[in-house]
Scaffold this motif. Structure first.
Motif, PDB file in Angstrom:
ATOM      1  N   ARG A  83      -2.999 109.913  29.250  1.00  0.00           N
ATOM      2  CA  ARG A  83      -4.164 109.728  28.378  1.00  0.00           C
ATOM      3  C   ARG A  83      -3.868 108.673  27.315  1.00  0.00           C
ATOM      4  N   MET A  84      -2.650 108.706  26.766  1.00  0.00           N
ATOM      5  CA  MET A  84      -2.269 107.711  25.758  1.00  0.00           C
ATOM      6  C   MET A  84      -2.262 106.303  26.354  1.00  0.00           C
ATOM      7  N   ARG A  85      -1.824 106.174  27.590  1.00  0.00           N
ATOM      8  CA  ARG A  85      -1.806 104.855  28.245  1.00  0.00           C
ATOM      9  C   ARG A  85      -3.234 104.315  28.416  1.00  0.00           C
ATOM     10  N   TYR A  86      -4.135 105.188  28.867  1.00  0.00           N
ATOM     11  CA  TYR A  86      -5.527 104.760  29.048  1.00  0.00           C
ATOM     12  C   TYR A  86      -6.162 104.400  27.704  1.00  0.00           C
ATOM     13  N   GLN A  87      -5.808 105.159  26.662  1.00  0.00           N
ATOM     14  CA  GLN A  87      -6.363 104.873  25.342  1.00  0.00           C
ATOM     15  C   GLN A  87      -5.843 103.544  24.813  1.00  0.00           C
ATOM     16  N   LEU A  88      -4.567 103.281  25.005  1.00  0.00           N
ATOM     17  CA  LEU A  88      -3.967 102.021  24.567  1.00  0.00           C
ATOM     18  C   LEU A  88      -4.625 100.836  25.268  1.00  0.00           C
ATOM     19  N   ALA A  89      -4.973 101.020  26.545  1.00  0.00           N
ATOM     20  CA  ALA A  89      -5.592  99.944  27.320  1.00  0.00           C
ATOM     21  C   ALA A  89      -7.089  99.823  27.064  1.00  0.00           C
ATOM     22  N   GLY A  90      -7.662 100.759  26.311  1.00  0.00           N
ATOM     23  CA  GLY A  90      -9.086 100.685  25.991  1.00  0.00           C
ATOM     24  C   GLY A  90     -10.003 101.134  27.108  1.00  0.00           C
ATOM     25  N   ILE A  91      -9.482 101.898  28.077  1.00  0.00           N
ATOM     26  CA  ILE A  91     -10.320 102.349  29.198  1.00  0.00           C
ATOM     27  C   ILE A  91     -10.330 103.877  29.306  1.00  0.00           C
ATOM     28  N   VAL A  92      -9.971 104.564  28.213  1.00  0.00           N
ATOM     29  CA  VAL A  92      -9.919 106.026  28.251  1.00  0.00           C
ATOM     30  C   VAL A  92     -11.310 106.624  28.474  1.00  0.00           C
ATOM     31  N   HIS A  93     -12.361 105.860  28.173  1.00  0.00           N
ATOM     32  CA  HIS A  93     -13.729 106.369  28.316  1.00  0.00           C
ATOM     33  C   HIS A  93     -14.077 106.698  29.769  1.00  0.00           C
ATOM     34  N   ILE A  94     -13.382 106.099  30.731  1.00  0.00           N
ATOM     35  CA  ILE A  94     -13.707 106.390  32.136  1.00  0.00           C
ATOM     36  C   ILE A  94     -13.236 107.782  32.533  1.00  0.00           C
ATOM     37  N   LEU A  95     -12.412 108.425  31.696  1.00  0.00           N
ATOM     38  CA  LEU A  95     -11.923 109.769  31.997  1.00  0.00           C
ATOM     39  C   LEU A  95     -12.862 110.850  31.472  1.00  0.00           C
ATOM     40  N   ALA A  96     -13.973 110.451  30.858  1.00  0.00           N
ATOM     41  CA  ALA A  96     -14.951 111.418  30.352  1.00  0.00           C
ATOM     42  C   ALA A  96     -16.264 111.246  31.097  1.00  0.00           C
ATOM     43  N   ILE A  97     -16.974 112.351  31.268  1.00  0.00           N
ATOM     44  CA  ILE A  97     -18.296 112.273  31.888  1.00  0.00           C
ATOM     45  C   ILE A  97     -19.227 111.534  30.921  1.00  0.00           C
ATOM     46  N   LEU A 119      -2.500  98.294  35.017  1.00  0.00           N
ATOM     47  CA  LEU A 119      -3.119  97.608  33.884  1.00  0.00           C
ATOM     48  C   LEU A 119      -2.731  98.273  32.561  1.00  0.00           C
ATOM     49  N   CYS A 120      -2.698  99.609  32.562  1.00  0.00           N
ATOM     50  CA  CYS A 120      -2.312 100.343  31.351  1.00  0.00           C
ATOM     51  C   CYS A 120      -0.868 100.045  30.968  1.00  0.00           C
ATOM     52  N   SER A 121       0.020 100.017  31.955  1.00  0.00           N
ATOM     53  CA  SER A 121       1.428  99.703  31.683  1.00  0.00           C
ATOM     54  C   SER A 121       1.575  98.292  31.139  1.00  0.00           C
ATOM     55  N   LEU A 122       0.789  97.368  31.691  1.00  0.00           N
ATOM     56  CA  LEU A 122       0.819  95.982  31.224  1.00  0.00           C
ATOM     57  C   LEU A 122       0.364  95.898  29.776  1.00  0.00           C
ATOM     58  N   ALA A 123      -0.698  96.622  29.447  1.00  0.00           N
ATOM     59  CA  ALA A 123      -1.191  96.621  28.065  1.00  0.00           C
ATOM     60  C   ALA A 123      -0.149  97.186  27.109  1.00  0.00           C
TER      61      ALA A 123
END
Length: 761
Positions: free
Chosen positions: A190-204, A402-406
């Motif tokens: 979750r932290m990786r997705y948040q750092l990459a700015g795409i954490v919103h895709i994990l929510a309905i 992409l998240c790891s790259l960010a």
């Protein structure tokens, strides 16, 4: 507004709620229960309540139950306390709709105690939950329950099982995206997705609902159903889907707007997104006004405003005509609308998200459809489900890359800190002005351009006339200057006095030092009573203050209650889970280094942080502030980590503050004998107020005006000891406790002291 009266009505409603909040009317999160009931609960925490089971969660360690229509029972009388979350001692066979009688300890949901901390009190107030009941035991329960809701629960569990079997290690991600179930989602992922700015895709969200809802509607139309049957069936399915996936604020918003859109389609009416958004907002706020200050509400509605209002005008300003350019500028417009909200609640915003969303959003639909296809096929064959979900899993692997790259890029996030209300208001005034400029370009200038092109330009030469170009350049330059100024105002944190903040870490120590010339240090960071301290306390505190770089991290000694969170922080830096960095890790100079010392050193090396050791006589000068290390001695062995802990004195002007770690009376005697102690203004009390520290002779020498004790109210050590508190008060010290006041900040200009308590009451 005259063309959209419901939008104007929504604006008036929001304005009214905001005014009432500033006036102190507790509609946006205050406890609505009568004061007499609140006082009775405070005096009698051991209580009996009855309520209806709305939902329940089974975890590895406990079972929690959400009760609605809950009553407190006292002397055969019932007092309504709305909804309650109950934590049971042992697992019970419960079903939604059951009425249960429970006995346990009622406790008000706690407010945050540190800067940047999660406001659980407001989060639960949005859901009309003001109390938790802990250590609860079910006394009675009815046999009757809601068959419909139980079936929904079984369907969700069956879907969860299919995804678990078919998606393997990616199952938690699919459960989050398709079912809104984040229970098994790895926090680091979750932290990786948040750092990459795409954490919103994990929510309905609206994206999920539109893909699934419109996909179902179009499928039904293709197989021969008419508009009315296909529309009504799609409406029913998506409504049940929203209820089944948990009814989060983003889901509620998306499902309601979908219902309005589909209603317009099947009745032949025109769908207006802004009107639908306003109606949805009013419905949610009427049910629970506290949502107005909820991060989920503000971000969900802010994103729609960004897409529906800001994107078109910003594109006009930027002159974006090609599809990829419009997509990029629209992403930027969305971020501009939600930027103050992100900074207010999280202290940072992902810059990488501007670009990564261009790669992710077009393909999210394939992931969702892959998950849904796996659910349908999994009913008949798990092998077929495993096969059909493979392409979607491949995309998730791409997202993870992409998240790891960010995470490897220092610039992937901007840690701007938590802005003040005035900064947010000024920013939005600037943004609205920029949008009006975009409207100016979008309409009148477009007509002028078309007229000029028709009368003066040939079919081969469709360049914009020079006069219009000059106007465009002027407006765009002004708009750009306004937005840059607004962003700078949001991230403005004036330098001034020295600030030393003793964070509320429970049973432990965590001290943040901010110097007048913008240098930052962390002294210890651990707790034996709070888990994941780095993620839930240290990182949010740093981000809320706009701190992206720690000049130094001092570790007094290696007990868990001083290093657990600091170690997490170092590991996050090394694993690319945060863009916060540090310059030096300062460890006590011991000849025999314990395992925890080596682990800290290894984590720092992986994060690229220099390691130095501190001993008696060492000094660090940083502008007008200096740190003097008074202990341990040169040949300290490190066998007794408490007595050989690093003791430091901070000096700034005429102000001195002493940090004593967990030293006891023996080390205090040695420090007194060495003659290096002097009068200080503030003492960070040693060993959390233990009776074996902070002796009378020690206090007579240092004479602190202010003493701060960091400990947990539920610790089993008896900290702070009454004898220690008596000695401090007898020495003339004002004693402050993190367990009562939350984070305590000492601010000084080098002469005068100010004390700020995070919890005002």
């Amino acid at each position: 507004m005259t063309k959209r009266p419901l939008c104007f009505l929504c604006f008036l409603m929001v304005l009214g709620l905001g005014i009432m909040n500033f006036a102190g009317i507790p509609l946006l999160g205050g406890n609505p229960l009568p004061v007499t009931v609140q006082d009775w609960i405070e005096a009698h925490p051991g209580s009996v309540i009855c309520g209806e089971v709305e939902q329940y969660e089974n975890t590895e360690f406990s079972q929690s139950v959400y009760l609605k229509k809950t009553y407190l029972i006292y002397q055969s009388k019932k007092f309504s306390i709305e909804n309650v979350r109950v934590f049971l001692k042992k697992e019970e066979d419960l079903k939604p709709g059951m009425k249960i009688l429970v006995k346990g300890t009622l406790k008000r949901v706690e407010e945050p105690s540190n800067p940047g901390g999660f406001d659980s009190q407001h989060y639960y107030a949005c859901r009309h939950i003001y109390y938790f009941m802990k250590k609860a035991v079910v006394r009675k329960k009815t046999e009757s329950y809601s068959g419909y809701r139980q079936q929904l629960f079984k369907v969700k569990e069956k879907c969860r099982q299919i995804l678990t079997e078919s998606a393997g290690e990616d199952a938690p991600l699919f459960c989050a995206m398709v079912l809104g179930d984040k229970q098994d989602l790895d926090p680091e992922m979750r932290m990786r997705y948040q750092l990459a700015g795409i954490v919103h895709i994990l929510a309905i969200s609206g994206l999920h609902i539109s893909i699934l809802g419109m996909g179902l509607y179009n499928l039904l139309k293709k197989i021969g159903l008419g508009i009315w049957p296909a529309g009504i069936f799609s409406l029913g399915v998506m409504l049940q889907y929203g209820i089944m996936t948990g009814g989060s604020i983003s889901t509620m918003r998306a499902v309601t707007m979908f219902l309005i859109a589909m209603g317009a389609r099947i009745t032949g009416r025109i769908y207006d997104m802004m009107t639908a958004l306003s109606v949805t907002a009013m419905m949610i706020l009427l049910e629970s006004p506290a949502y107005l200050l909820d991060s989920g509400f503000l971000l969900s509605f802010g994103c729609v405003l960004g897409i529906g209002v800001a994107a078109e005008k910003i594109c006009a300003l930027a002159g974006a005509e090609k599809k990829w350019m419009k997509a990029l500028v629209s992403s930027i417009a969305l971020q501009l609308v939600t930027l103050p909200v992100m900074l207010k609640f999280f202290g940072e915003v992902s810059l990488a998200g501007f670009f990564l969303n261009l790669l992710v959003l077009p393909s999210v639909g394939f992931v969702l459809m892959g998950g849904m296809a796996a659910l349908l096929l999994g009913i008949f064959s798990i092998s077929a489900a495993k096969l059909v979900i493979l392409p979607a899993r491949g995309l998730l692997l791409f997202y993870e890359y992409l998240c790891s790259l960010a995470g490897k890029l220092r610039w992937s996030t901007w840690i701007g800190g938590e802005p003040e209300i005035w900064q947010i208001l000024v920013y939005y005034v600037f943004l609205i002005t920029v949008l009006l400029m975009g409207q100016y370009i979008k309409e009148p200038m477009r007509r002028e351009q078309e007229a000029g092109m028709k009368s003066e330009l040939s079919s081969r030469d469709k360049r914009i006339p020079g006069k219009i170009q000059r106007k465009l350049r002027t407006v765009r330059a002004a708009a750009g200057a306004l937005m840059i100024t607004g962003i700078l105002i949001l991230g403005f944190h004036p330098a001034g006095d020295l600030k030393v903040t003793c964070l509320d870490v429970g049973q432990g120590d965590g001290i943040l030092v901010e110097t007048p010339d913008n240098h930052h240090f962390l002294i210890d960071g651990g707790s034996s009573s709070q888990s994941d301290l780095g993620r839930y306390c240290l990182l949010p505190a740093l981000k809320s203050q706009g701190i992206s770089y720690l000049d130094g991290l001092f570790i007094s000694h290696t007990d868990k209650d001083h290093i657990s969170g600091a170690k997490e922080l170092l590991e996050y830096m090394g694993n690319g889970l945060t863009t916060i960095r540090a310059g030096y890790l300062v460890l006590p100079s011991w000849e025999e280094k314990p395992e925890a010392w080596e682990e800290l050193s290894d984590a720092a090396q992986k994060a690229g942080i220099k390691i130095v050791t501190g001993k008696k006589g060492d000094e660090l000068h940083c502008g007008l502030v200096s740190f003097s290390i008074l202990w341990p001695e040169k040949n300290a062995t490190g066998k007794d980590v408490n007595e050989e802990a690093m003791v430091m004195e901070l000096s700034f002007g005429e102000f001195q503050m002493l940090f004593t770690g967990d030293i006891g009376a023996d080390t205090e005697k040695k420090l007194l004998a060495s003659g290096i102690l002097k009068d200080v203004d503030c003492l960070k009390v040693g060993h959390h107020g233990s009776r074996y520290s902070t002796t009378e002779a020690f206090l007579e020498k240092i004479k602190p005006e202010l003493a701060i004790i960091s400990c947990s109210s539920t610790n089993t050590y008896g900290h702070p000891s009454p004898e220690t508190v008596e000695r401090l008060e007898a020495a003339g010290s004002q004693v402050e406790y993190t367990m009562e006041s939350g984070a305590i900040t000492v601010e000084t200009d080098g002469k005068k002291l100010k004390i700020h308590r995070f919890r005002k009451d």
